[in-house]
Design a protein around this motif. Sequence first.
Motif, PDB file in Angstrom:
ATOM      1  N   GLY A 190      -7.336   2.130   4.932  1.00 34.16           N
ATOM      2  CA  GLY A 190      -6.612   2.238   4.008  1.00 34.16           C
ATOM      3  C   GLY A 190      -7.502   2.349   2.787  1.00 34.16           C
ATOM      4  O   GLY A 190      -8.507   2.926   2.523  1.00 34.16           O
ATOM      5  N   ALA A 208      -5.797  -5.739   6.433  1.00 34.46           N
ATOM      6  CA  ALA A 208      -5.041  -5.401   7.758  1.00 34.46           C
ATOM      7  C   ALA A 208      -3.759  -5.794   8.011  1.00 34.46           C
ATOM      8  O   ALA A 208      -2.650  -5.309   8.871  1.00 34.46           O
ATOM      9  CB  ALA A 208      -5.150  -3.910   8.928  1.00 34.46           C
ATOM     10  N   ALA A 249       0.202  -3.261  11.732  1.00 30.90           N
ATOM     11  CA  ALA A 249      -0.941  -2.994  10.184  1.00 30.90           C
ATOM     12  C   ALA A 249       0.025  -2.960   8.679  1.00 30.90           C
ATOM     13  O   ALA A 249       0.997  -2.805   8.418  1.00 30.90           O
ATOM     14  CB  ALA A 249      -1.461  -1.797   9.698  1.00 30.90           C
ATOM     15  N   LEU A 273      -2.637   1.459   4.090  1.00 32.66           N
ATOM     16  CA  LEU A 273      -3.002   2.387   5.736  1.00 32.66           C
ATOM     17  C   LEU A 273      -2.173   2.981   6.069  1.00 32.66           C
ATOM     18  O   LEU A 273      -0.805   3.367   6.063  1.00 32.66           O
ATOM     19  CB  LEU A 273      -2.688   0.405   5.876  1.00 32.66           C
TER      20      LEU A 273
END
Length: 220
Positions: A27, A96, A156, A165
Amino acid sequence: MTAIRPVDAASILLLDRSGGSIRVLVGRRSSKHVFMPDLYVFPGGRRDAGDRLVPVAGSLNPLARERLAMRAGTRCSDSRLRALGVAALRELHEEAGITVGAPLAEPGEGALSFRPDLSSLRFLARAITPAGMVRRFDTRFFTLFADEARVDPSGATASHELEDLRWVDIFDHKGIQMPDITVLILEELQKSIQEDESLPFGRTAPLYYARRGRFHRDLL
């Protein structure tokens, strides 16, 4: 000028092997971060003092723990090593939205909402930020297979700490702007996967550090 001492940190390479290739979750760090803003990294962060006190659903694999303890210094203890694993999974959850462990029916105020399961964590590498940086970390990098941890890769969720992400093929990350150390760790993962796709718990792990202006790579 007072030298900045590295603080313990942990980072996690969450791996999805459900398709034809192995992908890792990364990310983009917020532009508001002082350390490595706008770069793509693995979920992770500093070890909090409270991580030592977090109850776990599963302990570190003994072989992973043994390797993690190498050159950890006189302050090495079971609680400190466990806290590094806890920090990795806590950061994965915070950054996440992924939970690895057993949910708690009634978590305490400010506490994690789950008991982290450290049993599937492999110790991949360690890196110490060189002197002269605005922040210094002694980071342990762990790997975790999503299927072993019963994690759905589609779950996620980006956060204010880790934006945009992405699941990136570990052998093809062109166009993704990463810090040098992130690229080095990814290369270590590539070599490890090529040697043994199961990533054995007790395999040797590299230690990256700088001394007298020179970059070193030792094996633990």
